[in-house]
Design a protein around this motif. Structure first.
Motif, PDB file in Angstrom:
ATOM      1  N   VAL A  35      43.551  25.079  35.884  1.00 42.63           N
ATOM      2  CA  VAL A  35      42.166  25.079  35.413  1.00 42.63           C
ATOM      3  C   VAL A  35      42.092  25.896  34.126  1.00 42.63           C
ATOM      4  CG1 VAL A  35      39.827  25.872  35.945  1.00 42.63           C
ATOM      5  CG2 VAL A  35      41.183  24.718  37.696  1.00 42.63           C
ATOM      6  N   GLY A  36      41.420  25.304  33.132  1.00 38.30           N
ATOM      7  CA  GLY A  36      41.353  25.928  31.803  1.00 38.30           C
ATOM      8  C   GLY A  36      40.236  26.936  31.675  1.00 38.30           C
ATOM      9  N   GLY A  37      40.293  27.956  32.515  1.00 39.68           N
ATOM     10  CA  GLY A  37      39.293  29.021  32.473  1.00 39.68           C
ATOM     11  C   GLY A  37      38.138  28.727  33.412  1.00 39.68           C
ATOM     12  N   GLY A  38      37.668  29.762  34.077  1.00 36.11           N
ATOM     13  CA  GLY A  38      36.565  29.578  35.023  1.00 36.11           C
ATOM     14  C   GLY A  38      35.512  30.651  34.876  1.00 36.11           C
ATOM     15  N   TYR A  39      35.930  31.909  35.073  1.00 32.49           N
ATOM     16  CA  TYR A  39      35.048  33.074  34.938  1.00 32.49           C
ATOM     17  C   TYR A  39      33.834  32.974  35.855  1.00 32.49           C
ATOM     18  CZ  TYR A  39      37.668  32.129  30.683  1.00 32.49           C
ATOM     19  OH  TYR A  39      38.646  31.767  29.810  1.00 32.49           O
ATOM     20  N   GLY A  40      33.987  32.253  36.942  1.00 33.75           N
ATOM     21  CA  GLY A  40      32.882  32.063  37.891  1.00 33.75           C
ATOM     22  C   GLY A  40      32.163  30.742  37.708  1.00 33.75           C
ATOM     23  N   GLY A  41      32.152  30.236  36.493  1.00 31.30           N
ATOM     24  CA  GLY A  41      31.384  29.019  36.190  1.00 31.30           C
ATOM     25  C   GLY A  41      31.861  27.799  36.951  1.00 31.30           C
ATOM     26  N   LEU A  82      56.386  28.287  47.578  1.00 38.15           N
ATOM     27  CA  LEU A  82      55.228  29.103  47.958  1.00 38.15           C
ATOM     28  C   LEU A  82      53.963  28.274  47.751  1.00 38.15           C
ATOM     29  CD1 LEU A  82      54.636  32.739  46.598  1.00 38.15           C
ATOM     30  CD2 LEU A  82      52.825  31.228  47.334  1.00 38.15           C
ATOM     31  N   ILE A  83      53.216  28.075  48.835  1.00 40.32           N
ATOM     32  CA  ILE A  83      52.022  27.232  48.761  1.00 40.32           C
ATOM     33  C   ILE A  83      50.809  28.051  49.187  1.00 40.32           C
ATOM     34  CG2 ILE A  83      50.952  25.098  49.592  1.00 40.32           C
ATOM     35  CD1 ILE A  83      53.955  24.302  50.357  1.00 40.32           C
ATOM     36  N   SER A  84      49.873  28.188  48.260  1.00 37.31           N
ATOM     37  CA  SER A  84      48.666  28.976  48.538  1.00 37.31           C
ATOM     38  C   SER A  84      47.461  28.232  47.976  1.00 37.31           C
ATOM     39  CB  SER A  84      48.792  30.349  47.875  1.00 37.31           C
ATOM     40  OG  SER A  84      47.529  30.873  47.555  1.00 37.31           O
ATOM     41  N   GLY A  85      46.299  28.465  48.558  1.00 34.25           N
ATOM     42  CA  GLY A  85      45.087  27.778  48.103  1.00 34.25           C
ATOM     43  C   GLY A  85      44.406  28.428  46.917  1.00 34.25           C
ATOM     44  N   VAL A  86      45.000  29.488  46.375  1.00 29.81           N
ATOM     45  CA  VAL A  86      44.432  30.108  45.178  1.00 29.81           C
ATOM     46  C   VAL A  86      44.617  29.161  43.994  1.00 29.81           C
ATOM     47  CG1 VAL A  86      44.713  32.003  43.532  1.00 29.81           C
ATOM     48  CG2 VAL A  86      44.846  32.451  45.977  1.00 29.81           C
ATOM     49  N   VAL A  87      43.554  28.958  43.235  1.00 23.03           N
ATOM     50  CA  VAL A  87      43.635  28.093  42.061  1.00 23.03           C
ATOM     51  C   VAL A  87      44.125  28.918  40.873  1.00 23.03           C
ATOM     52  CG1 VAL A  87      42.307  26.643  40.466  1.00 23.03           C
ATOM     53  CG2 VAL A  87      41.733  26.653  42.903  1.00 23.03           C
ATOM     54  N   GLU A  88      45.059  28.373  40.104  1.00 21.92           N
ATOM     55  CA  GLU A  88      45.541  29.093  38.909  1.00 21.92           C
ATOM     56  C   GLU A  88      44.559  28.841  37.772  1.00 21.92           C
ATOM     57  OE1 GLU A  88      46.388  31.397  36.716  1.00 21.92           O
ATOM     58  OE2 GLU A  88      48.008  31.641  38.149  1.00 21.92           O
ATOM     59  N   ILE A  89      43.579  29.763  37.655  1.00 24.78           N
ATOM     60  CA  ILE A  89      42.557  29.627  36.620  1.00 24.78           C
ATOM     61  C   ILE A  89      42.911  30.442  35.384  1.00 24.78           C
ATOM     62  CG2 ILE A  89      40.638  29.096  38.162  1.00 24.78           C
ATOM     63  CD1 ILE A  89      39.900  32.040  38.201  1.00 24.78           C
ATOM     64  N   GLY A  90      44.078  31.055  35.420  1.00 30.09           N
ATOM     65  CA  GLY A  90      44.484  31.851  34.261  1.00 30.09           C
ATOM     66  C   GLY A  90      44.769  33.295  34.618  1.00 30.09           C
ATOM     67  N   THR A  91      44.458  33.671  35.854  1.00 28.40           N
ATOM     68  CA  THR A  91      44.612  35.074  36.233  1.00 28.40           C
ATOM     69  C   THR A  91      46.045  35.434  36.594  1.00 28.40           C
ATOM     70  OG1 THR A  91      43.994  34.413  38.458  1.00 28.40           O
ATOM     71  CG2 THR A  91      42.267  35.313  37.085  1.00 28.40           C
ATOM     72  N   MET A 133      51.541  43.869  32.669  1.00 32.69           N
ATOM     73  CA  MET A 133      50.988  43.131  31.523  1.00 32.69           C
ATOM     74  C   MET A 133      49.888  42.182  31.961  1.00 32.69           C
ATOM     75  SD  MET A 133      52.215  43.731  28.435  1.00 32.69           S
ATOM     76  CE  MET A 133      52.510  42.261  27.430  1.00 32.69           C
ATOM     77  N   ALA A 134      50.073  41.557  33.112  1.00 33.32           N
ATOM     78  CA  ALA A 134      49.046  40.633  33.601  1.00 33.32           C
ATOM     79  C   ALA A 134      47.768  41.394  33.928  1.00 33.32           C
ATOM     80  CB  ALA A 134      49.557  39.880  34.825  1.00 33.32           C
ATOM     81  N   ALA A 135      47.916  42.557  34.547  1.00 37.70           N
ATOM     82  CA  ALA A 135      46.739  43.359  34.890  1.00 37.70           C
ATOM     83  C   ALA A 135      46.041  43.839  33.627  1.00 37.70           C
ATOM     84  CB  ALA A 135      47.144  44.554  35.754  1.00 37.70           C
ATOM     85  N   ARG A 136      46.832  44.310  32.683  1.00 38.23           N
ATOM     86  CA  ARG A 136      46.233  44.772  31.431  1.00 38.23           C
ATOM     87  C   ARG A 136      45.502  43.626  30.726  1.00 38.23           C
ATOM     88  NH1 ARG A 136      46.428  45.823  26.183  1.00 38.23           N
ATOM     89  NH2 ARG A 136      46.019  47.970  25.524  1.00 38.23           N
ATOM     90  N   GLY A 137      46.116  42.438  30.766  1.00 38.94           N
ATOM     91  CA  GLY A 137      45.497  41.257  30.157  1.00 38.94           C
ATOM     92  C   GLY A 137      44.187  40.890  30.836  1.00 38.94           C
ATOM     93  N   GLN A 138      44.137  41.063  32.143  1.00 39.74           N
ATOM     94  CA  GLN A 138      42.878  40.809  32.846  1.00 39.74           C
ATOM     95  C   GLN A 138      41.807  41.778  32.377  1.00 39.74           C
ATOM     96  OE1 GLN A 138      41.910  38.305  35.074  1.00 39.74           O
ATOM     97  NE2 GLN A 138      43.767  37.551  34.110  1.00 39.74           N
ATOM     98  N   VAL A 139      42.215  43.035  32.194  1.00 37.69           N
ATOM     99  CA  VAL A 139      41.236  44.058  31.809  1.00 37.69           C
ATOM    100  C   VAL A 139      40.747  43.830  30.378  1.00 37.69           C
ATOM    101  CG1 VAL A 139      40.892  46.526  31.407  1.00 37.69           C
ATOM    102  CG2 VAL A 139      42.160  45.745  33.420  1.00 37.69           C
ATOM    103  N   THR A 140      41.683  43.607  29.453  1.00 39.63           N
ATOM    104  CA  THR A 140      41.236  43.443  28.059  1.00 39.63           C
ATOM    105  C   THR A 140      40.486  42.121  27.893  1.00 39.63           C
ATOM    106  OG1 THR A 140      43.375  42.495  27.443  1.00 39.63           O
ATOM    107  CG2 THR A 140      43.090  44.853  27.101  1.00 39.63           C
TER     108      THR A 140
END
Lengths: 153, 773
Positions: free
Chosen positions: B245-251, B477-486, B664-671
């Motif tokens: 998914v190309g970005g979600g941010y809740g939307g 590894l199979i999980s129901g989390v959608v890869e929205i960029g996080t 780096m992923a966590a920092r990227g989420q924060v910035t």
């Protein structure tokens, strides 16, 4: 609907397509050629997600008609393989959702080719035409700076 | 730890830099089996539909269906108040009025332009404050008649779809203990998420009645449930696929385009139909970011101890409720900043207006209420003549304290507010002064805010994980989390690698979600992916460890507890050279004579939120979510005193994330979140005219932050473990956004020496406030 036949040189291959004269290059890339790396983010040049190179120069493919592409050399993200800028994007975490990434990489690649030693101002002038909504741009900046060897010389 | 905390490159990285990563629309590009749905949308915010004439549109060759609103079920996640296509009247600018299905998008668009609609304009409700005035026009005439969840109480003949109450302590006592009080109002209009991928869905109804939907969604499992409920289809006959998914941010947590795609497919005998929203539709037709009008009154002793808070939040939910009730509830749950306040009275309302309707937005009401509350804290600090961070520090909530919903905090369920404040003070050199004179025009100022967030997702939210072994000993590894960029799926792989002490390259992550074969993850929202999916994953990891050890114990004729695991081997603790490689047992073990035991190793794990409760109707009392993550942020701004322009120079964030899983992923989420917060704070808003029309539904007039417009980001993490969470990690996807609007508002209010209580903080607003224009 009137259709016309068109020969486009894309990523070094000649491709013949049947299109409407009004089809944008982006529509042709995605719908006729399966080159879906170029993204339809806004369709009016605001976001840069569809950026490609035409004759080595950066171009938003939603702002160009396909028929204008005849006789040019078009490069899309699919035509870029193993370039330093792609690697730099990976290593610097310069994307999250990845949707704007092909456009940013194409724009960066064209910039690097045209201005291998671009300074900050030049880089900004080029890259401010693309939008990334996930990152804070810092990682993208690091990625591009890592492949510009001597900025401002 | 070997993998946890490391900046592991995300698993889908190569695909994303080569254009091979496939998003929903990419998979159907040029597909001749797919028809195309295009929308006619309303040019008005509130109008009676007199007539819809489709006669001319039908004449366009290639049109397969033209659908208008009659006969469709009402939709809505908590209140069923929204016709998927408008009936009788339109309630917001951009609302769907007709849907055309055609062979080609160009044909569909042409036909849309031939549909003739006549409207009679109705008076417009243009803000939530207007909406609650006596005699305000009604957006919904009979709101009490809609089907809705049990705990929702709309007020009949009003624009209020729900009231959420927080009643803690005794207000009279609170005010009598207060020596200083302040009161102020705050507001901002709705805005948008503007994910770069616009929403897209493709639906096909198969001959056997199975409904296949592919969609760019954060909530494919909710799509399945809601389509089943709305259209009365067995839930098992709906299969929803979500690729990257190309970005979600809740939307993309709201269900919208999927409903249109289903209706369209049904209208053409089940053929596949794609609905791809244009940017303009994605901004105003599909759900947007909520607006807010807030009133806050605070009382404190002269030495700064908060005693009472009386709060009213009017959330601008727009024309339909969708998630507005839930948003207003979350705003009530964490109605204050992260402070211990004995006496709290909060009314949080979800209000109908004639604006585009609201979906979740990164932080789920928290950056919104924190803007109001943390601005109020600075106003109080000024009144007390006290350093605003000191005021926050002496009131910081912590173990032993009671939250607004009267949860008793402990060392696990809340992060360390004081440590975050102390670190951000140090990093930002706060004590060197809030104002620095650069020259006669420019001053450099700092503004601060604290933040906290719990999730308020349903108490029975679930997640699951499945691990299957390949014959070479690698794991899927199979999980129901959608890869929205996080990057959550990569983080799950890190957890698995850590737990099994193996190379992460031998873990294959399935990126796409398919609701038929992927275990359910409620929704990819609320910064709960690593927590819930992580717990499920760790249970699945334990499951495979047991299975691997059992089969090895049989082969080696040893006891299970004498075995250990590592580097894809199961071996004797006593003599690690004796053991079996995963590849010898992953698909069963075969003895030299051909006898075989075991079978493919398949691990399973699930999780459901623990000990959450519903909230009491009258007091709000209850346990809303598993933990509060906390933080403190400082914005450093260069402000031009002559023309009121400014530049954000530095942005400091200290978050208590429990445990950093991927630096780096966590920092990227924060910035990234901070960047989004800065955009919300400083520039982004829908501009409404008097008729409630959005004047800027394009990325050139609604202008997100671009390259090089960003400040320098300084990020630091505090690690107070959340005991229940995998490796102690707290949420990190939203928190970086939450304090920014308030911190910027506080900084600029100091700079301009005037109270700036609206967003976005554009120079014109500062000028108007300063000069009373």
């Amino acid at each position: 609907m009137k259709l016309t036949s068109l020969m486009l040189n894309i990523n070094g291959e000649d491709r013949t397509v049947i299109v409407r004269p009004a089809d944008t290059l982006l529509e042709i890339l995605r719908e006729k050629l399966g080159l879906t790396g170029s993204k339809p983010g806004c369709l009016n040049g605001d976001c840069g997600a569809c950026t490609v190179m035409v004759n080595q120069r950066t171009m938003k493919s939603c702002l160009m008609l396909g028929v204008e592409g005849e006789g040019t050399e078009i490069t899309t993200i699919e035509g870029l393989k193993g370039t330093p800028i792609q690697q730099a994007f990976v290593e610097n975490f310069a994307f999250q959702c990845g949707y704007c990434t092909p456009g940013f990489i194409m724009n960066s690649q064209a910039l690097i080719q045209a201005h291998p030693n671009a300074d900050d101002e030049k880089i900004k002038e080029w890259l401010e035409s693309n939008i990334c909504r996930c990152t804070g741009y810092e990682e993208i900046e690091k990625a591009i700076m890592s492949v510009i060897k001597n900025p401002g010389t | 730890m070997k993998t946890i905390g490391k900046s592991v490159i995300r698993k889908e990285a190569e695909d994303k830099v080569t254009g091979k990563a496939k998003y929903t629309d990419d998979k159907y590009a040029g597909d001749l089996k797919v028809l195309h749905g295009r929308l006619l949308t309303s040019p008005y915010a509130h109008a009676r539909i007199k007539s819809v004439n489709t006669e001319e549109a039908w004449k366009v060759r290639g049109v397969r269906a033209i659908i208008t609103g009659e006969g469709l079920p009402l939709t809505g996640e908590e209140i069923r108040d929204r016709p998927p296509i408008a009936v009788d009247k339109v309630r917001y600018h951009g609302e769907v009025v007709a849907l055309v299905v055609a062979d080609d998008p160009v044909i569909a668009k042409r036909a849309v332009s031939y549909i003739n609609v006549e409207y009679d304009l109705l008076p417009v409700v243009n803000s939530p404050t207007e909406a609650v005035q006596e005699g305000a026009p009604l957006v919904h005439e009979n709101v009490e008649e809609y089907d809705r969840d049990e705990d929702i109480h709309p007020i009949p003949r009003s624009n209020i779809s729900n009231q959420m109450k927080i009643r803690k302590g005794n207000m009279e006592q609170g005010w009598s203990l207060s020596e200083v009080t302040i009161e102020s109002n705050f507001s901002f209009s709705p805005s948008d998420h503007t994910a770069m991928e616009t929403r897209c869905a493709v639906c096909e109804i198969k001959a056997d009645g199975y409904v296949h939907i592919e969609t760019s969604s954060q909530a494919p499992f909710m799509v399945k449930k809601l389509i089943s409920a709305y259209f009365d289809i067995e839930v098992g006959k709906i299969v929803v696929d979500t690729p990257l998914v190309g970005g979600g941010y809740g939307g993309k947590a709201s269900v919208f385009q999927e409903i249109l795609a289903y209706i369209a497919s049904k209208a053409v005998g089940g053929r596949a139909v794609k609905v791809l929203h244009s940017r303009e539709e994605d901004m105003i037709t599909t759900p947007c970011h909520v607006g807010l009008d807030a009133q806050i009154k605070l009382g404190a002793t002269r030495n700064g101890k908060l005693k009472a808070a009386r709060i009213q939040y009017l959330f601008d939910g727009g024309a339909y409720s969708d998630k507005a009730v839930h948003l207003s509830r979350a705003g009530g749950v964490d109605c204050t900043g992260p402070y211990e306040i004995e006496h709290i009275w909060c009314d949080s309302y979800a209000v109908y207006t004639n604006h585009p309707f609201a979906s979740p937005y990164r932080g789920f009401s928290h950056s919104e209420v924190l803007f109001a509350f943390e601005r109020a804290m600075d106003i109080l600090a000024q009144e007390l003549n006290m350093d605003p961070l000191h005021l926050r520090r002496i009131n910081a909530i912590g173990p032993g304290d009671l939250t607004p919903t009267q949860v008793r905090l402990n060392r696990s369920n809340v992060g360390n507010v004081v440590e975050c404040i102390d670190r951000v003070k140090e990093l930002s050199k706060w004590d060197e002064g809030k104002i620095e004179e650069i020259n006669e025009r420019i001053i450099r100022v700092k503004g601060a805010a604290c933040l906290w967030k719990n999730s308020t997702i349903p108490p029975d939210s679930v997640s699951g994980a499945i691990l299957t072994f390949n014959e070479d000993g690698s794991i899927n590894l199979i999980s129901g989390v959608v890869e929205i960029g996080t990057g959550t799926k990569t983080v799950l792989a890190q957890m698995l690698a850590e737990r099994l002490k193996m190379d992460i390259d031998q873990i294959h992550v399935r990126m796409k979600v398919d609701t038929q074969t992927t275990p359910e993850h409620w929704k990819t929202v609320a910064s709960r992916g690593t927590f819930m999916a992580g717990r499920a994953l760790l249970e699945a990891a334990n499951d495979v460890i047991c299975q691997l050890k059992e089969i090895t114990a049989t082969v080696l004729r040893s006891r299970v507890d004498d075995l250990d695991i590592g580097d894809q081997r199961v071996f004797l603790k006593e003599d690690p050279s004796i053991g079996l490689h995963f590849k010898e047992i992953a698909h069963g073990y075969t003895y030299p004579n051909g006898n075989s035991i075991g079978g493919q190793i398949i691990g399973r794990g699930n999780y459901i939120l623990q000990r959450m409760t519903y909230l009491d109707q009258e007091t709000g009392r209850g346990n809303p979510g598993p933990e509060w993550s906390v933080g403190a942020q400082v914005v450093e701004v260069e402000f031009d005193r002559r023309d009121y322009t400014y530049r954000v120079v530095k942005l400091y964030t200290v978050l208590d994330v429990g445990k950093v899983l991927n630096f780096m992923a966590a920092r990227g989420q924060v910035t990234g979140a901070a960047s989004m917060g800065l955009a919300f704070a400083s520039r982004e808003t829908f501009l409404f005219d008097d008729l409630g029309r959005v004047l800027n539904p394009q990325l050139r007039t609604y202008r997100p932050i671009h390259y090089k417009e960003h400040p320098e980001y300084i990020v630091e993490f505090v690690e107070t473990p959340h005991i229940d969470a995998p490796f102690g990690a707290r949420g990190v996807g939203e928190q970086g956004l939450l304090g920014i609007p308030a911190a910027l508002g506080n900084g600029l209010s100091t700079a301009a020496n005037v109270s700036l209580n609206q967003l976005p903080l554009i120079p014109e607003l500062i000028w108007r406030t300063k000069e009373g224009k």
